[in-house]
Motif scaffolding. Structure first.
Motif, PDB file in Angstrom:
ATOM      1  N   THR A 252      48.945 -41.603   5.176  1.00 22.87           N
ATOM      2  CA  THR A 252      48.105 -40.827   6.093  1.00 22.87           C
ATOM      3  C   THR A 252      48.753 -39.476   6.386  1.00 22.87           C
ATOM      4  O   THR A 252      48.100 -38.427   6.325  1.00 22.87           O
ATOM      5  CB  THR A 252      47.887 -41.605   7.404  1.00 22.87           C
ATOM      6  N   LEU A 253      50.058 -39.540   6.667  1.00 27.58           N
ATOM      7  CA  LEU A 253      50.768 -38.296   6.977  1.00 27.58           C
ATOM      8  C   LEU A 253      50.760 -37.348   5.780  1.00 27.58           C
ATOM      9  O   LEU A 253      50.585 -36.139   5.936  1.00 27.58           O
ATOM     10  CB  LEU A 253      52.221 -38.602   7.394  1.00 27.58           C
ATOM     11  N   SER A 254      50.915 -37.933   4.595  1.00 25.32           N
ATOM     12  CA  SER A 254      50.919 -37.092   3.389  1.00 25.32           C
ATOM     13  C   SER A 254      49.568 -36.411   3.214  1.00 25.32           C
ATOM     14  O   SER A 254      49.491 -35.217   2.915  1.00 25.32           O
ATOM     15  CB  SER A 254      51.195 -37.937   2.140  1.00 25.32           C
ATOM     16  N   MET A 255      48.504 -37.179   3.409  1.00 26.86           N
ATOM     17  CA  MET A 255      47.157 -36.626   3.257  1.00 26.86           C
ATOM     18  C   MET A 255      46.910 -35.506   4.263  1.00 26.86           C
ATOM     19  O   MET A 255      46.383 -34.451   3.917  1.00 26.86           O
ATOM     20  CB  MET A 255      46.098 -37.728   3.449  1.00 26.86           C
ATOM     21  N   ILE A 256      47.302 -35.784   5.511  1.00 23.90           N
ATOM     22  CA  ILE A 256      47.104 -34.762   6.550  1.00 23.90           C
ATOM     23  C   ILE A 256      47.896 -33.506   6.185  1.00 23.90           C
ATOM     24  O   ILE A 256      47.407 -32.382   6.307  1.00 23.90           O
ATOM     25  CB  ILE A 256      47.513 -35.310   7.941  1.00 23.90           C
ATOM     26  N   GLY A 257      49.079 -33.736   5.707  1.00 27.91           N
ATOM     27  CA  GLY A 257      49.935 -32.606   5.312  1.00 27.91           C
ATOM     28  C   GLY A 257      49.287 -31.770   4.224  1.00 27.91           C
ATOM     29  O   GLY A 257      49.253 -30.539   4.322  1.00 27.91           O
ATOM     30  N   ILE A 258      48.724 -32.452   3.220  1.00 30.08           N
ATOM     31  CA  ILE A 258      48.083 -31.726   2.110  1.00 30.08           C
ATOM     32  C   ILE A 258      46.889 -30.922   2.620  1.00 30.08           C
ATOM     33  O   ILE A 258      46.728 -29.742   2.305  1.00 30.08           O
ATOM     34  CB  ILE A 258      47.648 -32.710   0.986  1.00 30.08           C
ATOM     35  N   VAL A 259      46.070 -31.571   3.440  1.00 31.57           N
ATOM     36  CA  VAL A 259      44.859 -30.911   3.968  1.00 31.57           C
ATOM     37  C   VAL A 259      45.233 -29.707   4.821  1.00 31.57           C
ATOM     38  O   VAL A 259      44.665 -28.617   4.675  1.00 31.57           O
ATOM     39  CB  VAL A 259      43.983 -31.916   4.761  1.00 31.57           C
ATOM     40  N   ILE A 260      46.210 -29.892   5.722  1.00 30.54           N
ATOM     41  CA  ILE A 260      46.637 -28.784   6.583  1.00 30.54           C
ATOM     42  C   ILE A 260      47.212 -27.653   5.723  1.00 30.54           C
ATOM     43  O   ILE A 260      46.902 -26.472   5.933  1.00 30.54           O
ATOM     44  CB  ILE A 260      47.644 -29.251   7.658  1.00 30.54           C
ATOM     45  N   GLY A 261      48.003 -28.049   4.730  1.00 31.87           N
ATOM     46  CA  GLY A 261      48.602 -27.042   3.849  1.00 31.87           C
ATOM     47  C   GLY A 261      47.540 -26.206   3.162  1.00 31.87           C
ATOM     48  O   GLY A 261      47.605 -24.977   3.146  1.00 31.87           O
ATOM     49  N   LEU A 262      46.500 -26.884   2.653  1.00 31.70           N
ATOM     50  CA  LEU A 262      45.405 -26.181   1.977  1.00 31.70           C
ATOM     51  C   LEU A 262      44.645 -25.281   2.937  1.00 31.70           C
ATOM     52  O   LEU A 262      44.380 -24.117   2.653  1.00 31.70           O
ATOM     53  CB  LEU A 262      44.419 -27.207   1.392  1.00 31.70           C
ATOM     54  N   GLN A 263      44.315 -25.855   4.088  1.00 35.27           N
ATOM     55  CA  GLN A 263      43.494 -25.101   5.052  1.00 35.27           C
ATOM     56  C   GLN A 263      44.260 -23.902   5.604  1.00 35.27           C
ATOM     57  O   GLN A 263      43.671 -22.842   5.807  1.00 35.27           O
ATOM     58  CB  GLN A 263      43.034 -26.015   6.183  1.00 35.27           C
ATOM     59  N   THR A 264      45.555 -24.068   5.845  1.00 35.05           N
ATOM     60  CA  THR A 264      46.349 -22.957   6.379  1.00 35.05           C
ATOM     61  C   THR A 264      46.342 -21.802   5.391  1.00 35.05           C
ATOM     62  O   THR A 264      46.132 -20.647   5.774  1.00 35.05           O
ATOM     63  CB  THR A 264      47.809 -23.410   6.635  1.00 35.05           C
ATOM     64  N   HIS A 265      46.509 -22.151   4.156  1.00 32.82           N
ATOM     65  CA  HIS A 265      46.535 -21.123   3.118  1.00 32.82           C
ATOM     66  C   HIS A 265      45.188 -20.382   3.061  1.00 32.82           C
ATOM     67  O   HIS A 265      45.146 -19.148   3.022  1.00 32.82           O
ATOM     68  CB  HIS A 265      46.826 -21.811   1.777  1.00 32.82           C
ATOM     69  N   ILE A 266      44.104 -21.167   3.097  1.00 31.18           N
ATOM     70  CA  ILE A 266      42.762 -20.559   3.003  1.00 31.18           C
ATOM     71  C   ILE A 266      42.426 -19.770   4.267  1.00 31.18           C
ATOM     72  O   ILE A 266      41.874 -18.683   4.195  1.00 31.18           O
ATOM     73  CB  ILE A 266      41.715 -21.642   2.689  1.00 31.18           C
ATOM     74  N   LEU A 267      42.801 -20.317   5.424  1.00 30.04           N
ATOM     75  CA  LEU A 267      42.547 -19.603   6.689  1.00 30.04           C
ATOM     76  C   LEU A 267      43.322 -18.280   6.723  1.00 30.04           C
ATOM     77  O   LEU A 267      42.805 -17.271   7.190  1.00 30.04           O
ATOM     78  CB  LEU A 267      42.966 -20.465   7.885  1.00 30.04           C
ATOM     79  N   LYS A 268      44.548 -18.323   6.213  1.00 30.39           N
ATOM     80  CA  LYS A 268      45.378 -17.109   6.193  1.00 30.39           C
ATOM     81  C   LYS A 268      44.678 -16.036   5.349  1.00 30.39           C
ATOM     82  O   LYS A 268      44.536 -14.889   5.760  1.00 30.39           O
ATOM     83  CB  LYS A 268      46.751 -17.437   5.617  1.00 30.39           C
ATOM     84  N   LYS A 269      44.159 -16.478   4.210  1.00 31.14           N
ATOM     85  CA  LYS A 269      43.460 -15.533   3.334  1.00 31.14           C
ATOM     86  C   LYS A 269      42.201 -14.990   4.007  1.00 31.14           C
ATOM     87  O   LYS A 269      41.900 -13.805   3.946  1.00 31.14           O
ATOM     88  CB  LYS A 269      43.069 -16.238   2.019  1.00 31.14           C
TER      89      LYS A 269
END
Lengths: 133, 192
Positions: A109-126
């Protein structure tokens, strides 16, 4: 003059004397406001995250699951190959935090959340970069 | 009858000129509201339906081909919007049966009305129209809005001129009957 003509004459006179009904003083303004609202394009929902990363992410997950099923017919008894790597990480984490016990479920669960947050942070930053610059 | 406001430019409205549409609303709002008021018999509802009619007019102005008078087309939209509201509210649309009103009685009514004070007369006429069924009230109102033109009335109601003539006659009879009932017999005599 026959009855019909009498009646017509009477009603003609009545209707000519009948006063018109007047709407409220701001009638035109209210109608125009409604028309302006009608002309305004309704806000269209546009997700911050483009479709392609979601598609790629889901495809990877599906491929991994398919590979796991294809290479290990007894899925229930064996563990997929990638869990070994996760086990290693778990062991390492267990070594580091020997008193904290992390279950596999929690780790996934933590890994999945981490991946999703990582992706979203990158896209939100852009997204914010493109909007604010 | 005729309003003094300039004729609105339909092409400009279709092109998105809202000021022109405001002109159209100003020109026809009293007539549209009068139809709504006489059919629905309720001020708030009539105001709402009259506004809805103008929204419909705005949305479908592109479809106006000019084969009928603009006023006839506007009245038809207003009339249909009122009918829709009446049906939605399940209000009574049917007309009541007509009691015979003789020529003598009509003449008597006319004489009595002539003697009445203008204010009293206006209130009586207003009440009589209010007592009519929505369709009768609409037929009489539209006929006089259309400057006594039976063909325009028929176009507005989407019926044949002959049917319009019969409906108009019945509406007149019912108005006279309502008027007779509104004016008590002793009151009629007092004006004679």
């Amino acid at each position: 003059m026959n009855d019909n003509e009498h009646l017509e004459k009477l009603v003609n006179e009545l209707m000519e004397d009948a006063s018109y009904e007047k709407p409220s003083h701001n009638f035109t303004d209210t109608v125009m406001k409604k028309i302006e609202a009608l002309d305004k394009p309704s806000p269209i929902f546009k997700s911050v995250m483009p479709k392609w990363p979601i598609v790629v992410f889901v495809s990877i997950l599906v491929l991994l699951a398919a590979y796991g099923v294809a290479t290990n017919p007894s899925v229930e008894e064996t563990t997929p190959f990638y869990t070994q790597e996760i086990d290693k990480v778990g062991q390492w984490l267990s070594y580091l935090f020997s008193k904290i016990v992390i279950s596999k479920k929690a780790l996934y669960t933590l890994s999945m959340i981490g991946i999703v947050i990582g992706l979203q942070t990158h896209i939100l930053k852009k997204y914010f970069n493109s909007r604010l610059t | 009858m005729e309003q003094t406001v300039d004729q609105p430019n339909i092409e400009a409205i279709i092109g998105g000129d809202s000021q022109e549409f405001a002109k159209l609303v100003d020109k026809y709002k009293v007539l549209v509201f009068t139809i709504a008021m006489r059919m629905l018999k309720n001020r708030e509802e009539a105001e709402e339906v009259a506004q809805d009619s103008f929204l419909k007019i705005y949305k479908s102005l592109k479809k106006f081909k000019g084969d009928a008078k603009l006023s006839t087309w506007i009245y038809r939209i207003a009339y249909n919007t009122c009918l829709d509201r009446i049906k939605k509210n399940k209000k009574e649309l049917n007309n009541r049966s007509i009691d015979e009103v003789s020529g003598y009685q009509v003449a008597e009514l006319g004489n009595a009305l002539e003697e009445m004070l203008q204010k009293e007369k206006s209130a009586l006429i207003k009440n009589s129209i209010q007592s009519l069924s929505p369709t009768d009230a609409a037929i009489l109102t539209l006929y006089y809005f259309e400057e006594n033109n039976l063909n325009e009335l028929a176009k507005t109601l989407k019926i044949s001129p002959n049917t319009a003539k019969i409906k108009l006659y019945r509406a007149r009879l019912r108005l006279a009957e309502v008027l007779k009932k509104q004016m008590e017999p002793n009151k009629i005599e007092s004006y004679e």
